[in-house]
Design a protein around this motif. Structure first.
Motif, PDB file in Angstrom:
ATOM      1  N   LEU A  78       0.807  -1.217   0.000  1.00 35.12           N
ATOM      2  CA  LEU A  78       0.000   0.000   0.000  1.00 35.12           C
ATOM      3  C   LEU A  78       0.843   1.273   0.000  1.00 35.12           C
ATOM      4  N   GLU A  79       2.117   1.152   0.363  1.00 35.55           N
ATOM      5  CA  GLU A  79       2.992   2.329   0.369  1.00 35.55           C
ATOM      6  C   GLU A  79       3.858   2.393  -0.884  1.00 35.55           C
ATOM      7  N   ARG A  80       3.674   1.469  -1.792  1.00 30.49           N
ATOM      8  CA  ARG A  80       4.497   1.450  -3.001  1.00 30.49           C
ATOM      9  C   ARG A  80       4.114   2.575  -3.965  1.00 30.49           C
ATOM     10  N   GLU A  81       5.009   2.805  -4.938  1.00 28.45           N
ATOM     11  CA  GLU A  81       4.728   3.832  -5.949  1.00 28.45           C
ATOM     12  C   GLU A  81       3.385   3.559  -6.626  1.00 28.45           C
ATOM     13  N   ILE A  82       3.132   2.309  -6.931  1.00 30.75           N
ATOM     14  CA  ILE A  82       1.823   1.918  -7.463  1.00 30.75           C
ATOM     15  C   ILE A  82       1.040   1.278  -6.329  1.00 30.75           C
ATOM     16  N   ASN A  83       0.014   1.970  -5.871  1.00 34.81           N
ATOM     17  CA  ASN A  83      -0.856   1.409  -4.838  1.00 34.81           C
ATOM     18  C   ASN A  83      -1.917   0.557  -5.544  1.00 34.81           C
ATOM     19  N   PRO A  84      -1.899  -0.776  -5.344  1.00 37.53           N
ATOM     20  CA  PRO A  84      -2.815  -1.633  -6.115  1.00 37.53           C
ATOM     21  C   PRO A  84      -4.288  -1.340  -5.861  1.00 37.53           C
ATOM     22  N   VAL A  85      -4.614  -0.926  -4.654  1.00 37.69           N
ATOM     23  CA  VAL A  85      -6.024  -0.651  -4.332  1.00 37.69           C
ATOM     24  C   VAL A  85      -6.479   0.625  -5.043  1.00 37.69           C
ATOM     25  N   GLU A  86      -5.665   1.664  -4.947  1.00 33.79           N
ATOM     26  CA  GLU A  86      -6.034   2.929  -5.607  1.00 33.79           C
ATOM     27  C   GLU A  86      -6.144   2.750  -7.112  1.00 33.79           C
ATOM     28  N   ARG A  87      -5.201   2.014  -7.692  1.00 38.81           N
ATOM     29  CA  ARG A  87      -5.216   1.806  -9.145  1.00 38.81           C
ATOM     30  C   ARG A  87      -6.476   1.039  -9.570  1.00 38.81           C
ATOM     31  N   PHE A  88      -6.781  -0.033  -8.847  1.00 41.52           N
ATOM     32  CA  PHE A  88      -7.956  -0.819  -9.223  1.00 41.52           C
ATOM     33  C   PHE A  88      -9.236   0.000  -9.051  1.00 41.52           C
ATOM     34  N   GLU A  89      -9.342   0.706  -7.932  1.00 45.27           N
ATOM     35  CA  GLU A  89     -10.581   1.458  -7.684  1.00 45.27           C
ATOM     36  C   GLU A  89     -10.741   2.584  -8.704  1.00 45.27           C
ATOM     37  N   ALA A  90      -9.632   3.186  -9.122  1.00 49.97           N
ATOM     38  CA  ALA A  90      -9.712   4.209 -10.175  1.00 49.97           C
ATOM     39  C   ALA A  90     -10.211   3.575 -11.473  1.00 49.97           C
ATOM     40  N   GLY A  91      -9.704   2.389 -11.774  1.00 48.91           N
ATOM     41  CA  GLY A  91     -10.127   1.700 -12.989  1.00 48.91           C
ATOM     42  C   GLY A  91     -11.581   1.270 -12.929  1.00 48.91           C
ATOM     43  N   ALA A  92     -11.997   0.724 -11.821  1.00 47.37           N
ATOM     44  CA  ALA A  92     -13.380   0.262 -11.695  1.00 47.37           C
ATOM     45  C   ALA A  92     -14.353   1.444 -11.746  1.00 47.37           C
ATOM     46  N   THR A  93     -13.969   2.540 -11.098  1.00 46.80           N
ATOM     47  CA  THR A  93     -14.808   3.743 -11.135  1.00 46.80           C
ATOM     48  C   THR A  93     -14.940   4.242 -12.569  1.00 46.80           C
ATOM     49  N   HIS A  94     -13.832   4.272 -13.278  1.00 49.59           N
ATOM     50  CA  HIS A  94     -13.807   4.699 -14.677  1.00 49.59           C
ATOM     51  C   HIS A  94     -14.657   3.771 -15.539  1.00 49.59           C
ATOM     52  N   ALA A  95     -14.457   2.487 -15.380  1.00 46.11           N
ATOM     53  CA  ALA A  95     -15.177   1.512 -16.218  1.00 46.11           C
ATOM     54  C   ALA A  95     -16.685   1.633 -16.038  1.00 46.11           C
TER      55      ALA A  95
END
Ligand SMILES: [Fe+2]
Ligand SMILES: [Fe+2]
Length: 266
Positions: free
Chosen positions: A17-34
């Protein structure tokens, strides 16, 4: 027309969760977009590597994330998953008679077949990063194809069932791809195969069956075909797939959802 959104390789991890790519934020951004730009979606499928380490806290993190969306996600397993831990957090998941996380979804015209290609237990890495369809799973696939009657079929699976040109990833493809293709060739009803695992957009045909693979919502496979590091990844824009099933054919799109603000075109 049936519209399917495909996410793959979302690699949730409480440790990332502290990485450059946060997997939760990325997925939720994608799901929201989709969901915003595809309100007519019929099914949303996530084709495996739901988590990175297959641990219970990461599946709980996924469950919490999915609960934010007013839709159903069809969850599949990949080589980074753990079937027992997954089912302990998602006990309502439909499994086959042998406990594999595979099932069918029938539309008016098509049968969607969701396969479980996870090679475990035992989870013996790095060997278990490859994909496997044991005799029981191949038999189940054979039955689903035989009972599809007039419906045409689309297969969803985590591992690519043939070489895709990336040397490292091809060492961990579905190991018994020829047996898999032998089964689907017997029925001649499979119109498309959709997979993940490679973390890269790819398409073509193999033994006459068209296929497509989509990018991950986290790191992507560098476009270097000869690397032997199957953990190599680059921070490129994430994507999801859109599969439109029409009366006369199938159209496959990829949406790199971080690249463009689509609101300016509405
Ligand atoms: Fe992955
Ligand atoms: Fe994978």
């Amino acid at each position: 027309m049936t519209k399917i959104i495909v996410f793959t390789d979302i690699h949730f991890s409480v440790e990332h969760l502290e990485r450059e790519i946060n997997p939760v934020e990325r997925f939720e951004a994608g799901a929201t977009h989709a969901l915003k730009y595809n309100p007519d979606v019929d099914h949303i499928i996530i084709t495996g590597d739901l988590t990175h380490y297959g641990d219970v806290p990461s599946y709980e993190l996924l469950r919490e994330s999915l609960s934010k969306f007013d839709c159903t996600f069809e969850l599949m397993l990949g080589n980074h998953d753990n079937r027992e831990n997954f089912l302990s957090v998602f006990p309502e998941t439909v499994v086959d008679e042998n406990g594999h996380v595979q099932r069918v979804i029938d539309t008016n015209t098509h049968r969607l077949i969701l396969l479980d290609t996870l090679d475990g237990p035992p989870y013996d890495y790095p060997l278990s990063h490859r994909g496997m369809l044991c005799d029981k799973r191949l038999s189940w696939l054979d039955t689903q194809l035989a009972s599809a009657e007039a419906k045409r079929c689309i297969i969803f699976m985590h591992h690519h069932p043939h070489d895709a040109g990336f040397r490292a990833m091809d060492t961990i493809k579905l190991v018994n791809g020829n047996e898999f293709y032998d089964v689907i060739e017997r029925h001649n009803t499979v119109q498309h195969i959709s997979f993940g695992h490679i973390h890269r957009t790819v398409s073509g045909q193999h033994r006459g069956v068209p296929f497509s693979g989509f990018k991950s919502t986290v790191g992507q496979m560098p476009m270097i075909f000869n690397t032997m590091d199957f953990h190599a990844e680059t921070n490129e824009p994430a994507a999801y797939g859109i599969i439109d099933i029409g009366e006369h054919g199938i159209t496959v799109h990829t949406e790199d959802f971080e690249l463009t603000d689509l609101d300016q075109f509405l």
